[in-house]
Design an enzyme around this catalytic site. Structure first.
Site, short mmCIF file in Angstrom:
data_model
loop_
_atom_site.label_atom_id
_atom_site.label_comp_id
_atom_site.label_asym_id
_atom_site.label_seq_id
_atom_site.Cartn_x
_atom_site.Cartn_y
_atom_site.Cartn_z
N ALA A 53 -6.18 -3.19 -3.53
CA ALA A 53 -5.44 -4.45 -3.50
C ALA A 53 -4.53 -4.61 -4.72
CB ALA A 53 -6.41 -5.62 -3.40
N HIS A 54 -3.79 -5.72 -4.73
CA HIS A 54 -2.78 -5.93 -5.77
C HIS A 54 -3.39 -6.04 -7.16
CE1 HIS A 54 -2.91 -10.58 -4.87
NE2 HIS A 54 -4.04 -10.14 -5.34
N ASN A 55 -2.61 -5.53 -8.13
CA ASN A 55 -2.91 -5.61 -9.56
C ASN A 55 -4.06 -4.71 -10.01
OD1 ASN A 55 -0.95 -7.65 -9.64
ND2 ASN A 55 -2.48 -9.27 -9.48
#
Length: 335
Positions: A242-244
């Site tokens: 997922a993001h980051n």
């Protein structure tokens, strides 16, 4: 500022006009011009930031943002020189501001000759290349793959068929197998005036040298900062990152693993198949997450955790044996 290779800036707005369009109230500084959004910690004088949780009060006090969007109760903590907008839903208002100030660059197709470093690059039938794409010497792009505007691909890479790559910078000798999705928007939603709204994802994906990504794996771009995959990490089929997330070097991630947003993984970490990792966790270098584990806490370097919720493997095995003995004892008592 979002990377201009992937995002274009829209015309600047004064704070009063912005407030009207996002449904916020101007507390002060309505005549200031703003041109971008950013988090509290990295925002500058022309940026809009927000604070939606009391745990970020200190970050609000310290921010250099030109404009902040805050709940009414936090307005007194905003810097004296910042414009202040009050909103009952600060994150959603910030998301609406993002859409007014930034837009992803649309895909305008270019020819293979414009994108390729030299004649050693192989572009198979059906490939679509966006404006500003660059592909390094010796790389191969598989049939029906889409490389979106601004993407940079290093040398001697192998990109499989039906892959999509956007908002990404890719190193040398990277392999992306069939059906991989790089740079899609991460899952981010905020409660707004009319219900949940998507929070624009303005970051990138950085894939370092010698990374392998298995078929149908998804790696989301950052919400504002980058999602990073460290060099020589090997990722199996059907993995979700997922993001980051920041994944270290030389990691191994087996199939069906799901890593939630903003997880930081040290070098040399191994994930067994179907491991599930909660968001904002830190996994130390050399740690191991057993197959099927559900991780809800940080793991110190070098430790192996298993079970759900995951815990150090010796503790997990002791508890498993104890439960098994208790169950057997009850059965014997009934007999």
């Amino acid at each position: 500022m979002p990377d201009p290779r992937f995002f274009e800036s829209l015309p600047a707005l004064d704070v009063a006009a912005l407030a009207q369009r996002i449904g916020a109230e101007v507390l002060r500084g309505g005549d200031r011009k703003v041109s971008a959004v950013a988090p509290l910690g990295s925002a500058g004088s022309g940026d809009v930031a927000f604070m939606g949780d009391r745990k970020f009060v200190q970050a609000l006090k310290d921010t250099a943002a030109g404009c902040v969007i805050v709940p009414a109760a936090a307005a007194d903590h905003a810097p004296a020189d910042a414009s202040v907008l009050v909103s009952p839903t600060p994150q959603a208002s910030w998301a609406e501001a993002s859409m007014l100030l930034h837009r992803s660059i649309p895909l305008t197709a270019i020819t293979s000759a414009e994108a390729a470093e030299d004649d050693s690059v192989v572009i198979e039938p059906g490939v679509v290349l966006g404006q500003g794409v660059r592909i390094g010497r010796g790389s191969r792009i598989g049939a029906n793959t889409v490389i979106a505007s601004g993407v940079q691909i290093g040398r001697d890479c192998v990109i499989g068929s039906n892959v999509t790559v956007g908002f990404a910078l890719i190193g040398d000798r990277v392999k992306l197998y069939a059906g991989v999705r790089i740079g899609e928007a991460g899952f981010g939603a905020a409660g707004g005036r009319t219900g949940p709204i998507d929070v624009p994802q303005l970051g990138r994906v950085i894939i370092q040298d010698n990374v392998t990504v298995g078929a149908n794996t998804c790696i989301d771009r950052g919400a504002y900062d980058d999602t990073v995959i460290g060099e020589n990490t090997k990722i199996d089929n059907l993995v979700m990152i997922a993001h980051n997330c920041v994944i270290g070097r030389n990691c191994l991630i087996a199939a069906h693993t799901g890593i939630s947003g903003s997880v930081v993984v040290g070098d040399g970490v191994i994930f067994g198949g179907k491991a599930g990792i909660g968001d904002h966790l830190k996994i130390g270098a050399g740690a191991r997450v057993a197959g099927g584990a559900g991780l809800l806490a940080d793991i110190p370097p070098g430790e192996t955790w298993s079970g759900y919720p995951a815990k150090p493997i010796r503790q997990f095995l002791r508890e498993t044996v104890w439960v098994s003995k208790q169950a057997a004892k009850k059965r014997d008592d009934k007999e």
